[in-house]
Design a protein around this motif. Sequence first.
Motif, PDB file in Angstrom:
ATOM      1  N   GLY A  52     -27.627 -17.924 -23.987  1.00 56.72           N
ATOM      2  CA  GLY A  52     -27.725 -18.519 -22.832  1.00 56.72           C
ATOM      3  C   GLY A  52     -26.377 -19.011 -22.249  1.00 56.72           C
ATOM      4  O   GLY A  52     -25.441 -18.962 -23.089  1.00 56.72           O
ATOM      5  N   ASP A  53     -26.359 -19.276 -20.947  1.00 51.16           N
ATOM      6  CA  ASP A  53     -25.049 -20.154 -20.293  1.00 51.16           C
ATOM      7  C   ASP A  53     -24.921 -21.585 -20.666  1.00 51.16           C
ATOM      8  O   ASP A  53     -25.967 -22.261 -20.360  1.00 51.16           O
ATOM      9  N   ALA A  54     -24.082 -22.130 -20.833  1.00 48.10           N
ATOM     10  CA  ALA A  54     -23.602 -23.499 -21.100  1.00 48.10           C
ATOM     11  C   ALA A  54     -23.520 -24.138 -20.006  1.00 48.10           C
ATOM     12  O   ALA A  54     -23.008 -23.818 -18.956  1.00 48.10           O
ATOM     13  N   GLY A  55     -24.321 -25.471 -20.027  1.00 52.46           N
ATOM     14  CA  GLY A  55     -24.126 -26.275 -18.955  1.00 52.46           C
ATOM     15  C   GLY A  55     -23.063 -27.076 -19.104  1.00 52.46           C
ATOM     16  O   GLY A  55     -21.863 -26.945 -19.561  1.00 52.46           O
ATOM     17  N   ALA A  56     -23.159 -28.360 -18.505  1.00 49.58           N
ATOM     18  CA  ALA A  56     -22.225 -29.423 -18.720  1.00 49.58           C
ATOM     19  C   ALA A  56     -22.172 -29.840 -19.916  1.00 49.58           C
ATOM     20  O   ALA A  56     -23.302 -30.106 -20.506  1.00 49.58           O
ATOM     21  N   MET A  57     -20.967 -30.419 -20.558  1.00 51.01           N
ATOM     22  CA  MET A  57     -21.077 -31.084 -21.930  1.00 51.01           C
ATOM     23  C   MET A  57     -21.210 -32.534 -21.669  1.00 51.01           C
ATOM     24  O   MET A  57     -20.822 -33.356 -20.637  1.00 51.01           O
ATOM     25  N   ASN A  58     -22.192 -33.187 -22.592  1.00 49.39           N
ATOM     26  CA  ASN A  58     -22.520 -34.625 -22.449  1.00 49.39           C
ATOM     27  C   ASN A  58     -22.209 -35.147 -23.516  1.00 49.39           C
ATOM     28  O   ASN A  58     -22.704 -34.985 -24.648  1.00 49.39           O
ATOM     29  N   THR A  59     -21.303 -36.022 -23.442  1.00 46.32           N
ATOM     30  CA  THR A  59     -20.590 -36.675 -24.599  1.00 46.32           C
ATOM     31  C   THR A  59     -21.426 -37.941 -25.089  1.00 46.32           C
ATOM     32  O   THR A  59     -21.876 -38.576 -24.138  1.00 46.32           O
ATOM     33  N   LEU A  60     -21.556 -37.884 -26.331  1.00 47.92           N
ATOM     34  CA  LEU A  60     -22.454 -39.145 -27.112  1.00 47.92           C
ATOM     35  C   LEU A  60     -21.487 -39.902 -27.824  1.00 47.92           C
ATOM     36  O   LEU A  60     -20.394 -39.420 -28.434  1.00 47.92           O
ATOM     37  N   ASP A  61     -21.868 -41.290 -27.788  1.00 56.85           N
ATOM     38  CA  ASP A  61     -20.864 -42.017 -28.759  1.00 56.85           C
ATOM     39  C   ASP A  61     -21.579 -42.196 -29.984  1.00 56.85           C
ATOM     40  O   ASP A  61     -22.793 -41.627 -30.384  1.00 56.85           O
ATOM     41  N   GLY A  62     -20.995 -42.798 -31.180  1.00 58.74           N
ATOM     42  CA  GLY A  62     -21.584 -42.795 -32.436  1.00 58.74           C
ATOM     43  C   GLY A  62     -23.089 -43.292 -32.443  1.00 58.74           C
ATOM     44  O   GLY A  62     -23.913 -42.746 -33.414  1.00 58.74           O
ATOM     45  N   LYS A  63     -23.294 -44.447 -32.019  1.00 64.29           N
ATOM     46  CA  LYS A  63     -24.751 -44.976 -31.766  1.00 64.29           C
ATOM     47  C   LYS A  63     -25.702 -43.995 -31.566  1.00 64.29           C
ATOM     48  O   LYS A  63     -26.867 -43.715 -31.895  1.00 64.29           O
ATOM     49  N   GLN A  64     -25.407 -43.269 -30.371  1.00 67.61           N
ATOM     50  CA  GLN A  64     -26.267 -42.188 -29.838  1.00 67.61           C
ATOM     51  C   GLN A  64     -26.557 -41.211 -30.751  1.00 67.61           C
ATOM     52  O   GLN A  64     -27.590 -40.611 -30.880  1.00 67.61           O
ATOM     53  N   LEU A  65     -25.314 -40.777 -31.351  1.00 63.47           N
ATOM     54  CA  LEU A  65     -25.370 -39.575 -32.197  1.00 63.47           C
ATOM     55  C   LEU A  65     -26.099 -39.895 -33.378  1.00 63.47           C
ATOM     56  O   LEU A  65     -27.122 -39.303 -34.055  1.00 63.47           O
ATOM     57  N   ARG A  66     -26.159 -41.156 -34.026  1.00 63.23           N
ATOM     58  CA  ARG A  66     -26.729 -41.682 -35.087  1.00 63.23           C
ATOM     59  C   ARG A  66     -28.375 -41.656 -35.031  1.00 63.23           C
ATOM     60  O   ARG A  66     -29.332 -41.314 -35.618  1.00 63.23           O
ATOM     61  N   ALA A  67     -28.862 -42.379 -33.606  1.00 61.13           N
ATOM     62  CA  ALA A  67     -30.072 -42.271 -33.058  1.00 61.13           C
ATOM     63  C   ALA A  67     -30.706 -40.629 -33.093  1.00 61.13           C
ATOM     64  O   ALA A  67     -31.840 -40.619 -33.517  1.00 61.13           O
ATOM     65  N   MET A  68     -30.024 -39.825 -32.665  1.00 60.85           N
ATOM     66  CA  MET A  68     -30.430 -38.320 -32.507  1.00 60.85           C
ATOM     67  C   MET A  68     -30.823 -37.889 -33.943  1.00 60.85           C
ATOM     68  O   MET A  68     -31.631 -37.278 -34.264  1.00 60.85           O
ATOM     69  N   HIS A  69     -29.602 -38.155 -35.088  1.00 59.56           N
ATOM     70  CA  HIS A  69     -29.624 -37.606 -36.425  1.00 59.56           C
ATOM     71  C   HIS A  69     -30.906 -38.261 -37.060  1.00 59.56           C
ATOM     72  O   HIS A  69     -31.962 -37.739 -37.544  1.00 59.56           O
ATOM     73  N   LYS A  70     -31.348 -39.541 -36.479  1.00 58.79           N
ATOM     74  CA  LYS A  70     -32.636 -40.323 -37.262  1.00 58.79           C
ATOM     75  C   LYS A  70     -33.848 -39.620 -36.823  1.00 58.79           C
ATOM     76  O   LYS A  70     -34.890 -39.417 -37.543  1.00 58.79           O
TER      77      LYS A  70
END
Length: 215
Positions: A64-82
């Motif tokens: 598909g077609d890429a939208g806008a990039m949404n930058t995440l900080d370390g805390k947010q990325l760790r929450a996603m991983h969890k």
Amino acid sequence: MQIRYIVPAIALALSGCSVTTGNGIRFFAGEGATPRPEHSAPPKLEQAAKEWARIAAPGVLVVGDAGAMNTLDGKQLRAMHKAFATGGNADDFAARMGGWVNIETFGLAGFVKLERPAVVRLADAESVGFASPGAALFGATGDLVAARSDADGMLVLDKVLCREKVDDFKTCAARYVRGHFNQAGLELDGDLLPKPSGRRIDPASYALLPQGGAQ
């Protein structure tokens, strides 16, 4: 559940100006329709990521077609991983990933769209032509991209298929078909099951195979 592969609340948790219905179809709603939760993004992201993980599936390919990039900080990325991971290291994940992007598999004049969020590796963040945040509000998209979900069902952007800003973008894009596919390249329906008369892609290159192509 219908349209399993569509983004749930994650888009609303981090970006305003759109409304997502229960089946994942997003309608443009104008500036300020959904306030940006500047001070509560991490907990809202964690909640959304859990819902995303609940309906995700491993071995899914998306074109598909890429939208806008949404930058995440370390805390947010760790929450996603969890929310997703059954193994691995959250700190390692946060170090390798830079954020997420919606991949649009269908769009209608910028007002109705079907899309799914994918994580973007930090190493790939500068090489992908994402839509600008402002233009994305009005339905603009960037490069044609492909992503695949890992063993935990987390969709990860894999490669750029066609550069949106080159003159032969339409010619290049004609080699592909937007949608969801399994690891064998069979097109999937809203429940992530093979469509009886669906199309087929090469799961390595993501290119559309001709009807009656190799099985």
